[in-house]
Structures are given as structure tokens and as C-alpha cells.
Write an enzyme that holds these catalytic residues in place. Sequence first.
Site, short mmCIF file in Angstrom:
data_model
loop_
_atom_site.label_atom_id
_atom_site.label_comp_id
_atom_site.label_asym_id
_atom_site.label_seq_id
_atom_site.Cartn_x
_atom_site.Cartn_y
_atom_site.Cartn_z
N ASP A 218 8.08 -62.19 26.37
CA ASP A 218 8.08 -60.88 25.74
C ASP A 218 6.63 -60.60 25.32
O ASP A 218 5.75 -61.46 25.43
CB ASP A 218 9.06 -60.82 24.56
CG ASP A 218 9.48 -59.38 24.27
OD1 ASP A 218 8.78 -58.45 24.72
OD2 ASP A 218 10.50 -59.17 23.60
C1 BGC Z 1 10.13 -55.71 23.66
C2 BGC Z 1 10.68 -55.85 25.04
C3 BGC Z 1 9.95 -54.96 26.00
C4 BGC Z 1 8.48 -55.29 25.95
C5 BGC Z 1 7.64 -54.47 26.91
C6 BGC Z 1 8.61 -55.83 23.62
O1 BGC Z 1 8.10 -55.50 22.38
O2 BGC Z 1 10.70 -56.69 22.81
O3 BGC Z 1 12.06 -55.55 25.03
O4 BGC Z 1 10.46 -55.12 27.29
O5 BGC Z 1 8.01 -55.04 24.64
O6 BGC Z 1 7.58 -53.15 26.56
#
Ligand code: BGC
Length: 745
Positions: free
Chosen positions: A290
Site C-alpha cells: 500500500d
Molecule cells: C490506499 C489504497 C490505495 C492506494 C493508492 C492508499 O492510501 O490505502 O487503498 O489503493 O492508496 O491510491
Amino acid sequence: MKKLTPYLLIFLTLFWFGFGSDKPQLTPEELLSARVDSVLSLMSLDEKIGQLNQLSYGIGWGPTVKVSVPNEYKELIKEGKIGSFLNAIGAEFTYELQKIAVNESRLKIPLIFGLDVIHGFKTIFPVPLGEAATWQPEIIEMSAHYQALEAASAGIHWTFSPMVDIARDPRWGRIMEGSGEDPYLGSLMAAARVRGYQENLSNLNIIACAKHYAGYGGAEGGRDYNTVDFSERTFRDVYLPPFKAAVDAGAHTIMASFNEIGGIPSSGSKRLLTDILRDEWGFKGFVVSDWNSIGELINHGFASDLKHAGQISLNAGLDMDMESRSYITHLKELEDEGKVDEDLIDESVKRILRVKFMLGLFDDPYRYCQKEREQKNIMTDEVRIAALEVAKRSMVLLKNEKNILPLKKTYKRIGVIGPLANSKTHPLGGWSAMGDSVDVTTVLEGLKNYVDKKIDIAYAEGCKIDDNSTAGFKNAVNIAKKSDVVVLCLGESRDMSGEACSRSSLDLPGVQEALAKELKKTGKPIVVVLMNGRPLSIPWLNDNANAILEAWFSGVTAGEAIAKVLFGDYNPGGKLPVTFPRTVGQVPIYYNHKNTGRSGDLKNHYTSKYLDLPLTPLYPFGYGLSYTTFSLNDFNLSSGNLTEEDSIIVSVKVKNTGNYDGEEVVQLYIQDLVGSVTRPVKELKGFKKVMLKRGEEKSVQFTIHEKDLRFTTADMKFKSEPGKFKAFVGANSADALEKEFELVE
Ligand code: BGC
């Protein structure tokens, strides 16, 4: 050698592996591996590490349409130091970036572009929790298909969806992004979304990413990113099944979560990323972190610095680093020092190249960047009609006293009141990619279009979603007094659910309930339309409104869908995918809970209960009304005994006993009465949504096999245990007919 282009080398390698000779032909999987290996063999360590690096294109947070490529990124692409971008959008712009990789980097390895397409790219569908309320995996699959079609036409190869986290705590704002509280329903929805996105991976599909692996929804106190700590058994029986379902459905990527579980952050957990995911489940795709979740290992107190964090994550099996730059900065040094093995780096690179090959990017790196296609496929009538269909089906009728709904076409005047009645932004919900409020139909617009001047529609905002001013009450009350009925649109703002949007209260924010109380004094019938991304605690509305329709954030067609449902063009058939508590004090509350040693007896003081509240929720999991009524009769089991080889057929007759055609979701739950470990009071094991004309009766059947009764037993095996079980069929989790059967050895 230098004169040979990399692709000529690939060709020669493939030739060597059997093409053009009388050697046996390779299977598609062998051919894919051979192509991947042939590219890998050309790569320097730096280039390999580059493939593991993903950066966000956007300046600041969120998607950025088209801006010029910063020099830093140009250089990194040329040097082969980026494998993927997220948030770079548009056929033209992704073409520009791809061109640098293909024309100016040594090995010409194409980039892969990812984006959070969570419930639509441009045509925004209902939020995933709302979609789950359809209880129709085939509808979810269709929705994902159209979302993929739009995204793929705008240069996107990869969505960070489906979000398959089980959530038992509605304070957690990300409950909106998933399918609710149940592992069985969640697994079906996860698989449906993966199928819908990926299908045959033509250039009209995108690859899926099941996230956030794992346990993220178990955040203590419902506070996002917070510690998760539950038993291995709960983890395996409740939180992991939707991930396994996504993997079984062929998801090509998985995102490691931010949280820790039992002291080990997921992004550094070899047990999760390698032992369970690859060794137990046979996952062949790649794992992406993530956002900076590798870097956050430092904040967790699990890594001393960014270099150490990279070492832990790579060794755990995390392939692609989203935004922490740990791999690109430190992996080479770690390899030199012998702390990370080049073979392990190779494995990660191979997994990523494999997906790039599967997407066809080595054959045509620009196959997703066609401007004409972008113009043709986005925001078409076809996609909007699909969004409308899903929106109608996502709505759940929570109350309908004296059949106040559907609204009568003979009304003279309808008062449309509330802070969400004419909102063009909130129906988009959180994570709405390129969704634009100009494309949204508000409830006010939807109702006006629907009645086409035949009914007078008067509007008052009444109050804001979340402030204390009651200045608008007077006008709202005046309008209510002059109306036959009030449609009162209440709920949350779109930014109250989603990432980092935990709430400590589940009540309606601001003075919305106070507005409802003032309107109630007018004596006019009140139909509440709720827009929200989580269960809300609305006991006062439940006791005082005449009807309540849960509409969630239902996307660009919100107003059309709500108008059609309110007037009965579509008879609502959605069911709650999550329990609605009476108050936040009951949380966590979920239907598949355990018995305690002292359950049940409310008259006895020393039992498990609250002194000030009933044990039951406001609305149970699986609940939802219709404009018609249904009865369930003739519930039968084909046998009282089940063996491993055999099955039991459960049958029940469902009859439409009311005045409208409509759909009922017949639900099958099972309880294992005694186990080597305690078992939930019931677990969903099947459901069927049936369409019944007025007066029509149909027989619904389910089959119970031994494998449906498996769970993680005392010896940590996944198996069933002989003994007595109860089967329940009903129209929700709380109100069901029951019969016993026995699993015999
Ligand atoms: C979120 C994810 C997301 C990623 C990219 C993160 O902060 O937890 O769900 O896919 O950002 O945008």
C-alpha cells in the site's frame, strides 16, 4: 551482441525453446515463463530493481489528468528505474509516458499504469457497500466490467480493487469500499469483481488487485490504520476467505495492507505474503505494497530505517514498492551486503513481467492508449444505463409504514427537503476516480424529471450536512406544510467515509435529526432517503419516519434511480450486507457472533447484555423490505443425515403475497451446534434472489455438502466435525425458519 535489439534476443530465445523446430510446442504457461525468463536474462540488477518501483504520477493526492512529465520521472523511466505508475491517466498522457519507456530505456520494458477504480472510472456506480446490497454477484460482475471498459480506454491497465476487507465495525470509514461483514457474501462479491475486471484480458479489461491483505478491517476502535489483533482462527474463518476467493477467481495482484496483525505488519509478513498466499493458495501474481506501507514499517517500530524496511518486505515476498522508494534506493546495497538474495529479486521481477506479458504490453505497449477509444467508450449511454440498473438494485427499503411508498402519482405537491436533496457531489461517494459532479443527477432533479411537471416539486435545503445552523428550518417547515408528502434526504457527506474517515459516532451529523423532528411536527408523511457510506444509528427515524430508503452513495444516476424506486417503477429488493446498530455503543455488532456462557435471558441480571439497550440491532444483516410481501412455507430437508459423499437438499416455497411484482432474497444459514471450538450462532451459506409476480409462488432449493460445514478446528485444520447442525431459511439473518440435521461419519 550489442547490435542485437532486446526483442531479437527474445525471439531467438523463444526459437530455442521450441518455436520453428520440431520440438514439442510449449503450453501457454510455459511460453509465458520462457518469454519472462528471456527478458529477465537481459536485465541488469538496477533494471530489475526498477521494475519493483512504483511511483504516483499525481502532483499531490489523487488522479491528475494531463500535465507535462517532470524531468525526474523522465530520467527514471529512461534509466529503467520505474516499473509502474499510479494515478497517471488518459490515453494521450499514458502514451507519452509509455513512449519514453519504449523508445528511450535500454530494454524497452513497458510501464504498467494503475489507478483506484473502486466504483467507476468516469461513470460512477454505487459505492461497493451499496453494490453488495444487491446480493447479485452477476450485477457486480457487470458493474466491474463497465468500470474496466472505461478505465482501459483511458490508458489504465490495473485497478486497486476489489477491496475485500471484512468490516464488523461501522466506525471504520473504509467499510464503504467493501462488501460488508460476511465472509460468504464477501467472497462471492470479491470473485465477481475480479471476473468483471479481468475477464479475458483483452485491451478492454484491466487486472484486479484484491486489497488490503489482510485483516485491515479489524482496526481496533474502528480507527483507520490502527492495530489489528485477533485469533488465527478468526483471521482464517472470517477475514481471509474473500482474499482466497479473489485468488481462486484469478486476481493477478494483491495489495499488502497498512496494519499489523498480532505484532507483525502485513507489509513485512512472510507468513502472509509467502506462506499463506503463495505456498498455501498457489497465488502466481504479484504483491504491491500500500502507499508507503514499506516505509511505515519504521513507524510501526518493525524496521529501523528505510533500508531495513526494504529488506524485511522483499524477503517477506512483497514485490512492488508503492511510493516508499525503499527498493529503488536500497535494494542494490542490500544485495551487495548479502541481506537480500538476487534470486528473490528475480522472482519478484518475473511475477511483474508475467503480468505485463499477460496484458499484451510486450506485443503492443500502446494497446491501452488509443484516443479514439477513449472518446468512444467513456460516459456512454450504455455505461450510464448499467450504472442506473446497479443503483436501483442497491437500494434497501428499511421501513414502509402503511405502504406510504411507492409515492402516489396523484399527489399535488411533494416537498423535497434536506442537505442531500440537491447535492451533485455527495452521491459520487468516496474514491470516485474521474467522476464529475456535473454528471450527477440529484434527487431533486431526478424527481422533477420523473413527474414532468405533473406534480409540483418544492425544495428546501433545511440545513447543512454537518453544522449547527437551524436557520433553514423555517423555510423547510413551510414547504412541508404545503406538501402532501416530504421526501427528506439525509445522511453523511461523501468525505465522511473512505480512507482515514473513521467516526466515533454513527448518528446523523449536524442538526439533521433536529430538522426531521421539526418536520414531523407538521404531521405530513415523511419519507427519508439516506445517503451514506456506512451503517448509521437512526432509531429516532426508525420510530418516527413513515418510510426509510437506504440509497447509499449511488453514483451519477442517484437521482434517476431514487425517483424510479420512490415511485415504484422499480420495487426495491436490496438487502443489508452489514448490520445497522441502534447506537455506536453496540459496536462491534454482527450477525455471525458466538454464544457466550450467559447469552439470552434478559430477565436474569447476570447475563451478557447491556442494561440500557436491547441485544438486537436496529436492522439485522440480510434485512430489506419490498413494496410487496412474501411468505416462506414448506421448508424441508431431503434428509436428516448428511455424509461426506452425500448432500442434503434444502427446499422452501416462497410466495409473493402482496400487491406488486417483486424480488426476495431467500437466505440459507447454518449453525454447528457443538464443536471442538465454539461456533457462530449462524453463518450464511447460500442465497437466491427470486423474482415473483403478484401472487406467484416458486420453490427455492439449496444443496448442503459436507464441505460447506468446514471451519478451522481446535487442531487448526480446515475441516468439518460430525454432529448436529441447524439449517435456517429466511428473508434476513434474524427471522428464519429452522430445522436440524446431523453430519454423520
Ligand atoms: C490506499 C489504497 C490505495 C492506494 C493508492 C492508499 O492510501 O490505502 O487503498 O489503493 O492508496 O491510491
